[in-house]
Each structure stands twice: as structure tokens, then as C-alpha cells.
Design an enzyme around this catalytic site. Structure first.
Site, PDB file in Angstrom:
ATOM      1  N   ASP A  37       0.915  -1.283   0.092  1.00 48.12           N
ATOM      2  CA  ASP A  37      -0.072   0.056  -0.062  1.00 48.12           C
ATOM      3  C   ASP A  37       0.880   1.192   0.192  1.00 48.12           C
ATOM      4  OD1 ASP A  37      -2.378   1.468   0.528  1.00 48.12           O
ATOM      5  OD2 ASP A  37      -1.658   2.031   2.481  1.00 48.12           O
ATOM      6  N   LEU A  38       0.247   2.431  -0.546  1.00 48.87           N
ATOM      7  CA  LEU A  38       1.259   3.550  -0.426  1.00 48.87           C
ATOM      8  C   LEU A  38       1.285   4.429   0.703  1.00 48.87           C
ATOM      9  CD1 LEU A  38       3.263   5.372  -2.146  1.00 48.87           C
ATOM     10  CD2 LEU A  38       0.971   6.423  -3.336  1.00 48.87           C
ATOM     11  N   ASP A  39      -0.106   5.121   1.075  1.00 50.42           N
ATOM     12  CA  ASP A  39      -0.422   6.010   1.959  1.00 50.42           C
ATOM     13  C   ASP A  39      -0.361   5.348   3.331  1.00 50.42           C
ATOM     14  OD1 ASP A  39      -0.942   8.370   0.310  1.00 50.42           O
ATOM     15  OD2 ASP A  39      -2.544   7.176  -0.337  1.00 50.42           O
ATOM     16  N   THR A  42       1.425  10.444   3.586  1.00 52.26           N
ATOM     17  CA  THR A  42       0.523  11.354   2.729  1.00 52.26           C
ATOM     18  C   THR A  42      -0.811  11.837   3.566  1.00 52.26           C
ATOM     19  OG1 THR A  42       0.018   9.467   1.303  1.00 52.26           O
ATOM     20  CG2 THR A  42       1.502  11.188   0.384  1.00 52.26           C
ATOM     21  N   LYS A  91      -8.448   7.106   6.072  1.00 52.09           N
ATOM     22  CA  LYS A  91      -7.372   6.254   5.765  1.00 52.09           C
ATOM     23  C   LYS A  91      -7.654   5.264   4.748  1.00 52.09           C
ATOM     24  CE  LYS A  91      -4.245   8.163   8.916  1.00 52.09           C
ATOM     25  NZ  LYS A  91      -3.385   7.876  10.099  1.00 52.09           N
ATOM     26  N   GLY A  92      -6.996   5.083   3.639  1.00 53.13           N
ATOM     27  CA  GLY A  92      -7.302   3.825   2.842  1.00 53.13           C
ATOM     28  C   GLY A  92      -8.771   3.903   1.898  1.00 53.13           C
ATOM     29  N   ARG A 147     -11.144   8.636  -2.842  1.00 53.94           N
ATOM     30  CA  ARG A 147     -11.672  10.071  -2.722  1.00 53.94           C
ATOM     31  C   ARG A 147     -13.079  10.530  -2.629  1.00 53.94           C
ATOM     32  NH1 ARG A 147      -8.961  13.155  -7.797  1.00 53.94           N
ATOM     33  NH2 ARG A 147      -7.320  11.797  -7.049  1.00 53.94           N
ATOM     34  N   SER A 204      -2.566   0.431  -4.539  1.00 53.75           N
ATOM     35  CA  SER A 204      -3.107   1.589  -3.728  1.00 53.75           C
ATOM     36  C   SER A 204      -4.259   2.136  -4.375  1.00 53.75           C
ATOM     37  CB  SER A 204      -1.888   3.038  -3.962  1.00 53.75           C
ATOM     38  OG  SER A 204      -2.628   4.119  -3.559  1.00 53.75           O
ATOM     39  N   ALA A 205      -5.052   2.687  -3.633  1.00 59.34           N
ATOM     40  CA  ALA A 205      -6.277   3.392  -3.967  1.00 59.34           C
ATOM     41  C   ALA A 205      -6.240   4.824  -4.593  1.00 59.34           C
ATOM     42  CB  ALA A 205      -7.369   3.535  -2.939  1.00 59.34           C
ATOM     43  N   SER A 206      -4.994   5.345  -4.474  1.00 64.83           N
ATOM     44  CA  SER A 206      -4.710   6.786  -4.890  1.00 64.83           C
ATOM     45  C   SER A 206      -4.554   6.923  -6.476  1.00 64.83           C
ATOM     46  CB  SER A 206      -3.453   7.269  -4.202  1.00 64.83           C
ATOM     47  OG  SER A 206      -3.253   8.518  -4.562  1.00 64.83           O
ATOM     48  N   ASN A 208      -3.163   9.260  -7.622  1.00 69.54           N
ATOM     49  CA  ASN A 208      -1.902  10.012  -7.623  1.00 69.54           C
ATOM     50  C   ASN A 208      -0.755   9.239  -7.074  1.00 69.54           C
ATOM     51  OD1 ASN A 208      -3.018  12.856  -7.994  1.00 69.54           O
ATOM     52  ND2 ASN A 208      -3.848  12.390  -5.921  1.00 69.54           N
ATOM     53  N   LYS A 211     -10.732  -1.449  -1.754  1.00 78.34           N
ATOM     54  CA  LYS A 211     -10.524  -2.181  -0.602  1.00 78.34           C
ATOM     55  C   LYS A 211     -11.612  -1.964   0.286  1.00 78.34           C
ATOM     56  CE  LYS A 211      -5.539  -1.072  -1.364  1.00 78.34           C
ATOM     57  NZ  LYS A 211      -4.266  -0.400  -0.665  1.00 78.34           N
ATOM     58  N   GLU A 222       0.054  -3.299   4.671  1.00 82.81           N
ATOM     59  CA  GLU A 222      -0.857  -2.293   4.656  1.00 82.81           C
ATOM     60  C   GLU A 222      -0.903  -1.929   6.099  1.00 82.81           C
ATOM     61  OE1 GLU A 222      -3.780  -0.840   3.980  1.00 82.81           O
ATOM     62  OE2 GLU A 222      -3.722  -1.575   1.563  1.00 82.81           O
ATOM     63  N   ASP A 223      -1.618  -0.480   6.091  1.00 82.21           N
ATOM     64  CA  ASP A 223      -1.691  -0.033   7.432  1.00 82.21           C
ATOM     65  C   ASP A 223      -3.426   0.278   7.738  1.00 82.21           C
ATOM     66  OD1 ASP A 223      -2.173   2.147   5.275  1.00 82.21           O
ATOM     67  OD2 ASP A 223      -2.171   3.654   6.814  1.00 82.21           O
TER      68      ASP A 223
HETATM   69  C1  G6P Z   1      -5.261   6.154  -0.234  1.00 77.30           C
HETATM   70  C2  G6P Z   1      -5.386   6.970   1.074  1.00 77.30           C
HETATM   71  C3  G6P Z   1      -6.626   7.569   1.104  1.00 77.30           C
HETATM   72  C4  G6P Z   1      -7.276   8.454  -0.223  1.00 77.30           C
HETATM   73  C5  G6P Z   1      -7.064   7.310  -1.394  1.00 77.30           C
HETATM   74  C6  G6P Z   1      -7.476   7.877  -2.571  1.00 77.30           C
HETATM   75  O1  G6P Z   1      -6.224   5.226   0.179  1.00 77.30           O
HETATM   76  O2  G6P Z   1      -5.282   6.283   2.228  1.00 77.30           O
HETATM   77  O3  G6P Z   1      -6.825   8.666   2.281  1.00 77.30           O
HETATM   78  O4  G6P Z   1      -8.563   9.011  -0.188  1.00 77.30           O
HETATM   79  O5  G6P Z   1      -5.761   6.996  -1.440  1.00 77.30           O
HETATM   80  O6  G6P Z   1      -6.282   8.955  -3.035  1.00 77.30           O
HETATM   81  P1  G6P Z   1      -6.196   9.995  -4.114  1.00 77.30           P
HETATM   82  O7  G6P Z   1      -5.036  10.308  -4.198  1.00 77.30           O
HETATM   83  O8  G6P Z   1      -6.834   9.147  -5.565  1.00 77.30           O
HETATM   84  O9  G6P Z   1      -7.369  11.014  -3.748  1.00 77.30           O
HETATM   85 MG    MG Z   2      -2.788   3.184   3.571  1.00 76.21          MG
END
Ligand code: G6P
Ligand code: MG
Length: 218
Positions: free
Chosen positions: A8-10, A16, A44-45, A48, A113-115, A117, A144, A168-169
Site C-alpha cells: 500500500d502507499l499512503d 501522505t 485512511k485507505g 476520494r 494503492s487506492a490513490s 496520485n 479495498k 498495509e496500514d
Molecule cells: C489512499 C489514502 C486515502 C485516499 C485514497 C485516494 O487510500 O489512504 O486517504 O483518499 O488513497 O487517494 P487520491 O490520491 O486518489 O485522492
Molecule cells: Mg494506507
């Protein structure tokens, strides 16, 4: 045995969460309510769009779909400003030596990662080139605890789920790993990461020896 590690990233590789927090707080304040660090724990996790819904619930606000889209867009613009200022010093302790150790042992390295970014963040902190595959929020349809993000990582790496270990956190992330049929290392508090095979307080405590141990258990 262990053939791949999926991260996982964040909260695992970088912190972040503090930038997400500042951006969501700014949005909340503009809408006339406060948003605390404790509230931020709930995000967290979480994706958006879902994060925005939780934020609105906290503030007792309702927005139209169009307004939600704009709010999420603006939050992301602010968040990306923080991300753009990130540097290699923001990789969490223990991460780089561990990734190097995995590389030296020919264990594949993936991001799950769900991000949306994620790629940008990896580049900013200069660890993008160490990853054999990156699966991020642009590539999955189910968040997730759905196992999709990790299963896609395993498929892309050509590794069976039982040969993968997830780091994972977030509780939902650990659940996703379990549902994918993968072992997991929880980073954080044992009380919140009950489904993890082992829980460590931070990546600084991770070693390959410990991985071998959970490998033998399975
Ligand atoms: C991760 C973070 C979340 C964040 C999600 C989406 O899972 O833990 O806090 O909302 O990514 O990130 P994004 O960069 O796409 O807004
Ligand atoms: Mg995380």
C-alpha cells in the site's frame, strides 16, 4: 515461499495522510465546519469520492452530484500542491533498505494503492523505478476491502496469491489481502489490524527474516 511483496502507499511507504488531512480540512473550513485529525482517521485507505461523503456527513452538509465533483476536484488540486513539494526524504524509515533487500533476493515488488496520485508520488519520492508493477486508483473499479487491487498486482507480476505478501496500514487493506488469499503485514496497531498475519509499529521494523517466518506458517 514468497515471490512478491505488494505495498500500500499512503501510511506504509510515505505519510501522505497529513496532506490529505490539510486539503480536506481546507474544504471543510470553506464550507463552514471543522475537520479534526481524529476525523481524518476515518479517511485512511478510503477512496476520494467516499472520503468526501464521510466529510459531508461529519459537517452535516448535502451537495448535488455536480457540487461533489467540484469539491473533490478542488480538494485534489490542493492535495497535489503538497505532493508536488514532496522529496526523497519523505519515504518512511526502513522502506528503502527493505525494498533493496527484496530486489537483491529477486522478490518482485508491486504497489497496490487506492490513490489516483500514486504514480506521481512514487516519482516525487524517487522510488518509482524500484517497482515491478504499479496498480493504482485509476486501474481498479472496486475499492479495498475488495481484493481487486492486489489480485491485479499478482496477475501483472505472474505470481500466485499464496506467494504474495501485502503490507498495509488500513483495516480495509488487510481485509483485501486476506480476501485475495495473500498473507499480510499490518503496519500500525494490532487492535485495528486484527486480520493481519503480523503487525509491526512501522516499516522500520520489517526484515526479510520475518517474512520467511510467515512464509513457513502458511
Ligand atoms: C489512499 C489514502 C486515502 C485516499 C485514497 C485516494 O487510500 O489512504 O486517504 O483518499 O488513497 O487517494 P487520491 O490520491 O486518489 O485522492
Ligand atoms: Mg494506507
Amino acid at each position: 515461499d514468497i515471490k512478491a511483496c505488494l505495498f500500500d502507499l499512503d501510511g506504509v511507504l510515505v505519510d501522505t495522510a497529513k496532506y490529505h488531512y490539510l486539503a480536506w480540512k481546507r474544504l471543510a473550513n470553506e464550507m463552514g465546519f471543522d475537520f479534526t485529525e481524529q476525523d481524518n482517521e476515518r479517511l485512511k485507505g478510503v477512496s476520494r469520492v467516499r472520503s468526501l461523503e464521510i466529510l459531508l456527513e461529519i459537517g452535516g452538509k448535502e451537495l448535488t452530484d455536480k457540487e461533489k465533483e467540484l469539491a473533490a476536484y478542488r480538494k485534489n488540486e490542493w492535495y497535489v500542491e503538497y505532493v508536488d513539494a514532496m522529496g526523497a526524504d519523505e519515504v518512511l524509515d526502513g522502506v528503502i533498505p527493505f525494498l533493496e533487500e527484496l530486489k537483491s533476493k529477486n522478490i518482485l515488488i508491486g504497489l497496490g494503492s487506492a490513490s489516483k496520485n500514486a504514480q506521481k508520488i512514487l516519482e516525487k519520492v524517487k522510488i518509482d523505478r524500484i517497482f515491478d508493477v504499479v496498480i493504482d486508483g485509476n486501474m481498479v473499479s472496486k475499492a479495498k476491502p475488495d481484493p481487486e487491487v492486489f489480485l491485479n498486482g499478482a496477475i501483472a507480476l505472474g505470481v500466485e496469491p499464496q506467494n504474495c505478501v501485502v503490507f498495509e496500514d488500513a483495516e480495509a487493506g488487510v481485509e483485501a489481502a486476506r480476501r485475495a488469499g495473500m498473507r499480510s503485514v499490518g503496519i500500525g496497531e494490532p487492535e485495528t489490524l486484527r486480520l493481519a498475519d503480523i503487525v509491526l509499529p512501522s516499516m522500520a521494523k520489517v526484515s526479510l527474516d520475518m517474512l520467511v517466518d510467515i512464509g513457513q506458517e502458511a
